[in-house]
Write a protein that holds these residues in place. Sequence first.
Motif, PDB file in Angstrom:
ATOM      1  N   LEU A 120     -15.133  47.864 -26.697  1.00 43.01           N
ATOM      2  CA  LEU A 120     -15.601  49.164 -27.183  1.00 43.01           C
ATOM      3  C   LEU A 120     -15.238  50.291 -26.216  1.00 43.01           C
ATOM      4  O   LEU A 120     -15.137  51.450 -26.611  1.00 43.01           O
ATOM      5  N   PHE A 121     -15.032  49.943 -24.935  1.00 43.42           N
ATOM      6  CA  PHE A 121     -14.892  50.954 -23.892  1.00 43.42           C
ATOM      7  C   PHE A 121     -13.456  51.485 -23.801  1.00 43.42           C
ATOM      8  O   PHE A 121     -12.501  50.705 -23.792  1.00 43.42           O
ATOM      9  N   ASP A 122     -13.334  52.796 -23.678  1.00 43.38           N
ATOM     10  CA  ASP A 122     -12.054  53.391 -23.290  1.00 43.38           C
ATOM     11  C   ASP A 122     -11.898  53.352 -21.773  1.00 43.38           C
ATOM     12  O   ASP A 122     -10.777  53.264 -21.262  1.00 43.38           O
ATOM     13  N   LEU A 123     -13.024  53.441 -21.068  1.00 44.50           N
ATOM     14  CA  LEU A 123     -13.050  53.358 -19.608  1.00 44.50           C
ATOM     15  C   LEU A 123     -14.214  52.481 -19.188  1.00 44.50           C
ATOM     16  O   LEU A 123     -15.287  52.529 -19.798  1.00 44.50           O
ATOM     17  N   PHE A 124     -14.014  51.713 -18.122  1.00 39.77           N
ATOM     18  CA  PHE A 124     -15.131  51.035 -17.463  1.00 39.77           C
ATOM     19  C   PHE A 124     -15.356  51.729 -16.132  1.00 39.77           C
ATOM     20  O   PHE A 124     -14.398  52.032 -15.401  1.00 39.77           O
ATOM     21  N   THR A 125     -16.611  51.974 -15.785  1.00 43.89           N
ATOM     22  CA  THR A 125     -16.879  52.742 -14.575  1.00 43.89           C
ATOM     23  C   THR A 125     -18.006  52.149 -13.756  1.00 43.89           C
ATOM     24  O   THR A 125     -18.914  51.488 -14.283  1.00 43.89           O
ATOM     25  N   LEU A 126     -17.943  52.353 -12.442  1.00 44.62           N
ATOM     26  CA  LEU A 126     -19.004  52.026 -11.496  1.00 44.62           C
ATOM     27  C   LEU A 126     -19.180  53.226 -10.569  1.00 44.62           C
ATOM     28  O   LEU A 126     -18.191  53.835 -10.138  1.00 44.62           O
ATOM     29  N   SER A 127     -20.435  53.521 -10.246  1.00 40.59           N
ATOM     30  CA  SER A 127     -20.729  54.624  -9.323  1.00 40.59           C
ATOM     31  C   SER A 127     -21.430  54.126  -8.067  1.00 40.59           C
ATOM     32  O   SER A 127     -22.065  54.893  -7.356  1.00 40.59           O
ATOM     33  N   SER A 128     -21.301  52.845  -7.762  1.00 43.93           N
ATOM     34  CA  SER A 128     -22.108  52.161  -6.748  1.00 43.93           C
ATOM     35  C   SER A 128     -21.945  52.749  -5.355  1.00 43.93           C
ATOM     36  O   SER A 128     -20.878  53.245  -4.967  1.00 43.93           O
ATOM     37  N   TRP A 129     -23.029  52.630  -4.584  1.00 47.91           N
ATOM     38  CA  TRP A 129     -22.980  52.919  -3.150  1.00 47.91           C
ATOM     39  C   TRP A 129     -22.394  51.733  -2.391  1.00 47.91           C
ATOM     40  O   TRP A 129     -21.834  51.899  -1.298  1.00 47.91           O
ATOM     41  N   SER A 130     -22.542  50.545  -2.919  1.00 48.91           N
ATOM     42  CA  SER A 130     -22.052  49.332  -2.255  1.00 48.91           C
ATOM     43  C   SER A 130     -21.763  48.287  -3.319  1.00 48.91           C
ATOM     44  O   SER A 130     -22.442  48.232  -4.350  1.00 48.91           O
ATOM     45  N   ASP A 177     -29.981  49.053 -10.832  1.00 48.30           N
ATOM     46  CA  ASP A 177     -30.563  49.034  -9.499  1.00 48.30           C
ATOM     47  C   ASP A 177     -30.122  50.287  -8.756  1.00 48.30           C
ATOM     48  O   ASP A 177     -29.038  50.830  -9.015  1.00 48.30           O
ATOM     49  N   ALA A 178     -30.925  50.719  -7.794  1.00 49.18           N
ATOM     50  CA  ALA A 178     -30.619  51.966  -7.082  1.00 49.18           C
ATOM     51  C   ALA A 178     -29.266  51.923  -6.388  1.00 49.18           C
ATOM     52  O   ALA A 178     -28.569  52.948  -6.296  1.00 49.18           O
ATOM     53  N   ILE A 179     -28.869  50.742  -5.899  1.00 51.74           N
ATOM     54  CA  ILE A 179     -27.604  50.655  -5.166  1.00 51.74           C
ATOM     55  C   ILE A 179     -26.405  50.924  -6.074  1.00 51.74           C
ATOM     56  O   ILE A 179     -25.320  51.267  -5.612  1.00 51.74           O
ATOM     57  N   LYS A 180     -26.604  50.822  -7.385  1.00 52.34           N
ATOM     58  CA  LYS A 180     -25.521  51.079  -8.335  1.00 52.34           C
ATOM     59  C   LYS A 180     -25.339  52.572  -8.623  1.00 52.34           C
ATOM     60  O   LYS A 180     -24.375  52.967  -9.280  1.00 52.34           O
ATOM     61  N   GLY A 226      -8.686  44.228 -20.289  1.00 56.60           N
ATOM     62  CA  GLY A 226      -7.671  45.257 -20.483  1.00 56.60           C
ATOM     63  C   GLY A 226      -8.206  46.668 -20.506  1.00 56.60           C
ATOM     64  O   GLY A 226      -7.560  47.569 -21.056  1.00 56.60           O
ATOM     65  N   VAL A 227      -9.376  46.893 -19.891  1.00 54.99           N
ATOM     66  CA  VAL A 227      -9.981  48.223 -19.870  1.00 54.99           C
ATOM     67  C   VAL A 227      -9.622  48.930 -18.573  1.00 54.99           C
ATOM     68  O   VAL A 227      -9.723  48.342 -17.484  1.00 54.99           O
ATOM     69  N   CYS A 228      -9.241  50.173 -18.668  1.00 54.08           N
ATOM     70  CA  CYS A 228      -8.916  50.964 -17.482  1.00 54.08           C
ATOM     71  C   CYS A 228     -10.182  51.195 -16.653  1.00 54.08           C
ATOM     72  O   CYS A 228     -11.200  51.642 -17.180  1.00 54.08           O
ATOM     73  N   PRO A 229     -10.147  50.894 -15.338  1.00 51.90           N
ATOM     74  CA  PRO A 229     -11.336  51.090 -14.507  1.00 51.90           C
ATOM     75  C   PRO A 229     -11.302  52.417 -13.748  1.00 51.90           C
ATOM     76  O   PRO A 229     -10.248  52.875 -13.308  1.00 51.90           O
ATOM     77  N   ILE A 230     -12.484  53.011 -13.577  1.00 47.33           N
ATOM     78  CA  ILE A 230     -12.666  54.134 -12.650  1.00 47.33           C
ATOM     79  C   ILE A 230     -13.940  53.836 -11.872  1.00 47.33           C
ATOM     80  O   ILE A 230     -15.038  53.838 -12.439  1.00 47.33           O
ATOM     81  N   VAL A 231     -13.801  53.549 -10.580  1.00 46.32           N
ATOM     82  CA  VAL A 231     -14.929  53.043  -9.800  1.00 46.32           C
ATOM     83  C   VAL A 231     -14.935  53.676  -8.418  1.00 46.32           C
ATOM     84  O   VAL A 231     -13.918  54.206  -7.939  1.00 46.32           O
ATOM     85  N   THR A 232     -16.080  53.606  -7.760  1.00 50.18           N
ATOM     86  CA  THR A 232     -16.179  54.140  -6.406  1.00 50.18           C
ATOM     87  C   THR A 232     -15.493  53.211  -5.405  1.00 50.18           C
ATOM     88  O   THR A 232     -15.482  51.997  -5.565  1.00 50.18           O
ATOM     89  N   ALA A 233     -14.948  53.822  -4.369  1.00 54.50           N
ATOM     90  CA  ALA A 233     -14.164  53.099  -3.363  1.00 54.50           C
ATOM     91  C   ALA A 233     -15.098  52.485  -2.324  1.00 54.50           C
ATOM     92  O   ALA A 233     -15.144  52.924  -1.173  1.00 54.50           O
ATOM     93  N   VAL A 234     -15.843  51.470  -2.741  1.00 51.26           N
ATOM     94  CA  VAL A 234     -16.804  50.813  -1.853  1.00 51.26           C
ATOM     95  C   VAL A 234     -16.628  49.298  -1.944  1.00 51.26           C
ATOM     96  O   VAL A 234     -16.192  48.771  -2.971  1.00 51.26           O
ATOM     97  N   GLY A 235     -17.012  48.614  -0.847  1.00 53.72           N
ATOM     98  CA  GLY A 235     -17.027  47.161  -0.845  1.00 53.72           C
ATOM     99  C   GLY A 235     -15.703  46.554  -1.257  1.00 53.72           C
ATOM    100  O   GLY A 235     -14.628  46.953  -0.801  1.00 53.72           O
ATOM    101  N   GLY A 236     -15.775  45.585  -2.176  1.00 56.91           N
ATOM    102  CA  GLY A 236     -14.572  44.881  -2.607  1.00 56.91           C
ATOM    103  C   GLY A 236     -13.808  45.555  -3.726  1.00 56.91           C
ATOM    104  O   GLY A 236     -12.739  45.066  -4.117  1.00 56.91           O
ATOM    105  N   SER A 237     -14.286  46.688  -4.244  1.00 60.70           N
ATOM    106  CA  SER A 237     -13.630  47.299  -5.400  1.00 60.70           C
ATOM    107  C   SER A 237     -12.197  47.757  -5.123  1.00 60.70           C
ATOM    108  O   SER A 237     -11.307  47.547  -5.958  1.00 60.70           O
ATOM    109  N   PRO A 238     -11.899  48.395  -3.961  1.00 63.87           N
ATOM    110  CA  PRO A 238     -10.494  48.760  -3.714  1.00 63.87           C
ATOM    111  C   PRO A 238      -9.557  47.552  -3.719  1.00 63.87           C
ATOM    112  O   PRO A 238      -8.432  47.644  -4.226  1.00 63.87           O
ATOM    113  N   ALA A 239     -10.015  46.428  -3.176  1.00 68.39           N
ATOM    114  CA  ALA A 239      -9.171  45.237  -3.168  1.00 68.39           C
ATOM    115  C   ALA A 239      -8.979  44.690  -4.578  1.00 68.39           C
ATOM    116  O   ALA A 239      -7.913  44.145  -4.897  1.00 68.39           O
TER     117      ALA A 239
END
Length: 372
Positions: A270-280, A203-206, A294-307
């Motif tokens: 399978l993943f070495d990293l899990f990632t999100l680029s979301s706007w929200s 989806d575009a918001i992602k 147990g996958v290391c995350p790298i995600v955008t600092a939006v919505g509930g992700s920082p928490a």
Amino acid sequence: MTPPPRLKVLHVVHKLDLGGLERMVGAIVRLLDPDRFESHILTLSEFGRLSEGLDQHARLHRVNSVRQVSMIWPVGLIRAIRAIAPHVVHTHSGVWYKASLAARRAGVPRLVHTDHGRHYPDPWKARLLDGLAARRTDVVAAVSDALRRQMTDTLMPRPAGIRVIVNGVDTDRYRPRPANGVLRAELGLEPRAPVIGSIGRLDAIKAYDVMIEAFATLRAAWKEEPKPVLVLVGDGPEGGRLAALIERHGLRDAARLTGWRKDVDRLYHLFDLFTLSSWSEGTSLGLLEAMSSGVCPIVTAVGGSPAVLGEELRHRLVPPGDAAALAAAWRGALCHADQRRTDGATARARVEQAFGLRTMVAAYERIYTGED
């Protein structure tokens, strides 16, 4: 002694397909205490792929010809709800206005809504319709504190009616396991290629376009062999555009659009990293599942992700819309395997501590019975 009658709970969704919202509905009906609750699900379209097996835990209903449902008097939906005669109607994002109107017209005594995530800022139409729905709703659940603050500012005439119930995951199903070469071979991936993965609705918001741009930047600067690959799992309206973008960047052999898959629990390993680029985001179920695995995350600092990441993983956050920052964060994590594995273990512990599935379901049970 005759046991007390079960409380009849009806979930109303557009359809059981594609995203985290639908998976959470399935998780709730599977885990509700069957001695106290009778679960029903009403879709406003086809049942969808995630309905498979749910008829063992809930009665499934469908209202056809949704496009003809009136915004003023949704006759078919009112009739369907009256026929089911629930004690509680639980609406979910996307159907709140129509379903809340129909539930009140049908005389349902208790109305609960879960907001799984919103555009930021809210479009005016969403503010208008959801604001009206909020006035009809007894309890609104937000899946993160950030979402609760947004709704308090823009929608809720009674902020005290909002509860924060973060999503939860099955930490037994989503647990660390060694990856094997079968899945790599199935997806056509080189045996040692680092894998950056994401699972969710296209989806575009992602902002998957930002992710693909970041991946092109990473690949162009990567000198070692084998180079990283990108695996995007999911379906949605952006699929065609993203496939064209992959072609435009010359990434056909490096980026995979797998479509919708039932075996997402296998894919995380399978993943070495899990990632999100979301706007929200609300509270991303994919993020929770990856961290639980147990996958290391790298995600955008939006919505509930920082928490979700918490203080110990805050260094894995990047600003939204910044492809260069996302690419740099991936490179840093892929080039420092020990720290990446440590952060994966921290992610697993974080989910076990704060995001268990049964804790979430127990919170909804209290709301259904009026205890909270």
